[in-house]
Design an enzyme around this catalytic site. Sequence first.
Site: not given
Ligand code: SIN
Length: 512
Positions: A114, A348, A228, A324, A272, A35, A359
């Site tokens: 993370e 996604e 996020h 996010h 998260r 798009k 996730r």
């Molecule tokens: C991030 O870098 O915090 C995002 C990574 C993700 O959403 O997997």
Amino acid sequence: MGNFYTEVLVIGSGVAGLLTAELLSADKNVTVITKSKLGQSNSRLAQGGIAAVTSDDDRWGDHFFDTIQAGVFHNNEELTELLVKKGGERIQDLIDLGVTFDRNRDGSYSRCLEGAHRVPRILHAGGDATGKELVGTLLKRVKESCTIIEHHVAVDLIVENGACTGAWFMDGEGKQLTVKADHVILATGGAGQLYPVTSNDASVTGDGIAMAYRAGARVSDLEFMQFHPTIYAGDTTYLISEAVRGEGGVLVTSKGERLMEGKHELLDLAPRDVVARAIYEEQTPVYLDISSVPNFDQRFPTIASYLTRDGASSKKVPVQPGAHFLMGGVETDRYGRTTVENLFAIGEVANTGVHGANRLASNSLLEAVVFANEAATWIRNHKPVRLNLDARFQPLHIPWSLPEPCMLRNLMNDHVGITRHEAGLSSAIAAFEFYQTSRKKPASSIEEITTFNMLQTSWLMATSAYMRTESRGGHFRSDFPLPKQHFQQKRITRGIFEDEWITTEKKSRAIF
Ligand code: SIN
């Protein structure tokens, strides 16, 4: 440009779409239609990286458990197992395609941590430019191997006798295009742009979900939107990667106290949804203190350049949660097949079930590459059911009066946001339905089609959130604050923690 036929039609040009196109291009005639500009997508913006088991210190069982624990045991366990087991192989494929992941001084791959990962297993590229590296590498190949059409919005999928046989498109001048195909791959991304604060690209407006729904495909788990925790809270908004917290960044209140102290055992690296809610509930501004992150500018060059551009000179970066990632989407099986024949969904836009209710960080690029591969394998090995039917352009009928996108976003934010409750959800649903039930007219512009898709996807998400009378992962109901059952957890704990089982697995695991 005239109407045409292609063996494979890919709609969207993030990692999921580009990789599926690339994998099939040796055997099939593939067309990618997008798009906006080719490659403009959420994938391109991905900072953190791609999670996979690629070291001797890690085990697929651990990645599996971290994934389902973050997903609050709502995951499809079979496909989650596939996801984590295939990780190492698919990373090797990416390296073979030319993707360069960051390395340590000793030449080993640099793996970071993370939220909710128990071991550092996230590979990254260009510091915080993993998506750019992946998309850039794939673009070079796809431009050579596939037909590319940019700046065309998909109006609707063509469904004949229960099978998808192509799609109708419209360009910026309202010109229509019909593309017939044996296989149609939806790779249009999620729906972050349904919210006022988001990390998502401007093109991510829930189009694929709305189109699949109109085509009669099953969509599910749309109540699970991941917010996020750390979107820059300034005049502009952008993601501040969770990897920053993985490297020592901490969230602090306006009084300088650690925000996550006493809220979760993993503190700033809690799942998260937990961190996002903690920031949301704080009411006063929250900052990400980056003073303990070693070599911030070298490790996170993209974020550092944004902060410099925005004059954010302090080591305390103002942050806020923002939409996010959508865990739910168009339901698929292992091969990306939706409930409509010949229609696939990857990335996604799909709901493979691997993310459960929330996730795990950096599992989305992994999902895209694993399931792009599975879908390509299936398509390569199966003869299409060819339906040679008439598919003259059918206009999309939309309400005469559509809401302003900002009004939709505010409704989503207020009532289908980080916390929800019955009264708010009911009022949002009523507002969305007010438009849906008004008189109809054929859509005549990209803007109208996009707004209609936003409206339909918002309504689907709000009704899903209304129906789930419990709190789980990204879906928090203040009127039902607890999860209903933990029965899945029991099933999982039966085998996964048996030491011997994990040891056996460790021996047989392929590590590159
Ligand atoms: C991030 O870098 O915090 C995002 C990574 C993700 O959403 O997997």
